[in-house]
Design a protein around this motif. Structure first.
Motif, PDB file in Angstrom:
ATOM      1  N   GLN A 158       2.673  -2.550   1.704  1.00 50.58           N
ATOM      2  CA  GLN A 158       2.212  -1.222   1.857  1.00 50.58           C
ATOM      3  C   GLN A 158       3.032  -0.041   1.200  1.00 50.58           C
ATOM      4  O   GLN A 158       2.461   0.759   0.610  1.00 50.58           O
ATOM      5  CB  GLN A 158       2.301  -1.147   3.256  1.00 50.58           C
ATOM      6  CG  GLN A 158       1.408   0.282   3.695  1.00 50.58           C
ATOM      7  CD  GLN A 158       1.282   0.620   5.140  1.00 50.58           C
ATOM      8  OE1 GLN A 158       2.273   0.020   5.978  1.00 50.58           O
ATOM      9  NE2 GLN A 158       0.393   1.197   5.825  1.00 50.58           N
ATOM     10  N   VAL A 199       5.085   5.275   5.175  1.00 53.72           N
ATOM     11  CA  VAL A 199       3.902   4.425   5.442  1.00 53.72           C
ATOM     12  C   VAL A 199       3.075   5.004   6.804  1.00 53.72           C
ATOM     13  O   VAL A 199       3.830   5.637   7.538  1.00 53.72           O
ATOM     14  CB  VAL A 199       4.067   2.903   5.396  1.00 53.72           C
ATOM     15  CG1 VAL A 199       4.671   2.454   3.977  1.00 53.72           C
ATOM     16  CG2 VAL A 199       5.257   2.856   6.400  1.00 53.72           C
ATOM     17  N   PHE A 234      -3.552  -2.526   6.695  1.00 54.96           N
ATOM     18  CA  PHE A 234      -2.181  -2.566   7.343  1.00 54.96           C
ATOM     19  C   PHE A 234      -2.134  -1.907   8.753  1.00 54.96           C
ATOM     20  O   PHE A 234      -2.598  -1.090   8.858  1.00 54.96           O
ATOM     21  CB  PHE A 234      -1.205  -1.892   6.387  1.00 54.96           C
ATOM     22  CG  PHE A 234      -1.090  -2.264   5.012  1.00 54.96           C
ATOM     23  CD1 PHE A 234      -0.019  -3.315   4.687  1.00 54.96           C
ATOM     24  CD2 PHE A 234      -1.837  -1.913   4.079  1.00 54.96           C
ATOM     25  CE1 PHE A 234      -0.172  -4.004   3.505  1.00 54.96           C
ATOM     26  CE2 PHE A 234      -1.644  -2.650   2.770  1.00 54.96           C
ATOM     27  CZ  PHE A 234      -0.870  -3.651   2.391  1.00 54.96           C
TER      28      PHE A 234
END
Length: 247
Positions: A86, A98, A34
């Motif tokens: 994510q 995140v 990510f």
């Protein structure tokens, strides 16, 4: 889900003459990064993912997220669904929030995406993990792609995620934390979706490669997740699209 209903063909068992088949004898470790074009800490992780891509027992995917667009540069590949994926992983991992860059290994382990020692450790953990293994195959003939799922004793249902991705891309960054840099990205997910859950019975499904080609992808990956779309990965396959086929 509605998009996938358009591309899922009639369940059938047939052989495509002259088709190209992609299937590994051993399921690869799936490594997902990510990342963001607007994150100054991400380029080393993007480079690390590129190095991992060249290993035969790994399937790497880059999921650009959009939550750093506010720093001045709008990521040209980002999609809100990537950040949702994510966040779902991190919720299951017991993490709050995140961050980028983050790598997830087989949907089971995670690390900072630029930490080489942590990446090596997570890869080893993924290799050693006691896991159910499903061996799907992808067969392509022009714009027709057949996904074959062998009869497998699976606990509960298995979620299927399609990830249409672009193998290589170079982007000139015009603002934000990476302003003035030219960055290279590998295996960038351009479009993803969920297919109906699988119950472990022998199944064949037909997909339309035009879906990925129109999104700017040149490869397809199919990920099989235990129980839900962000669960542990129990199977994966990938195949290159025929980019010479008319879109």
């Amino acid at each position: 889900m509605s998009m996938m209903k358009k591309v899922i063909g009639i369940i059938a068992s047939f052989v495509l003459t002259g088709a190209v088949v992609a299937q590994d004898a051993t399921r690869p470790i799936v490594i997902e990064l990510f990342t963001s074009q607007g994150c100054s800490s991400c380029p080393p992780a993007d480079t690390a993912l590129k190095a991992l891509r060249d290993k035969p027992d790994m399937l790497t995917l880059s999921w650009p997220v959009d939550y750093w667009d506010r720093l001045g540069w709008e990521d040209t590949f980002a999609h809100p669904h990537n950040a949702m994926r994510q966040a779902a992983y991190n919720k299951r991992f017991g993490r709050g929030g995140v961050f980028t860059p983050q790598m997830v290994f087989d949907g089971r382990f995670q690390s900072v995406g630029s930490d080489q020692r942590a990446i090596k450790s997570a890869v080893e953990d993924a290799r050693k993990a006691d896991r159910l293994t499903v061996k799907p195959s992808l067969t392509i003939d022009g714009t027709s792609i057949r996904l074959d799922l062998p009869a497998t004793d699976v606990p509960g249902d298995v979620a299927i995620v399609t990830a249409w991705y672009l193998g290589d891309a170079t982007v000139e960054i015009g603002d934000g934390e990476n302003n003035g840099r030219t960055l290279h990205y590998t295996n960038v997910v351009r479009l993803s979706d969920m297919m109906p859950d699988w119950d472990g019975s022998a199944t064949s499904v037909t997909l339309d490669a035009s879906t990925g080609l129109e999104a700017g992808a040149d490869n397809l990956a199919v990920l099989l997740h235990q129980n839900y779309y962000h669960g542990p990965i129990v199977g994966a396959a990938t195949v290159a699209l025929d980019t010479n086929t008319s879109r």
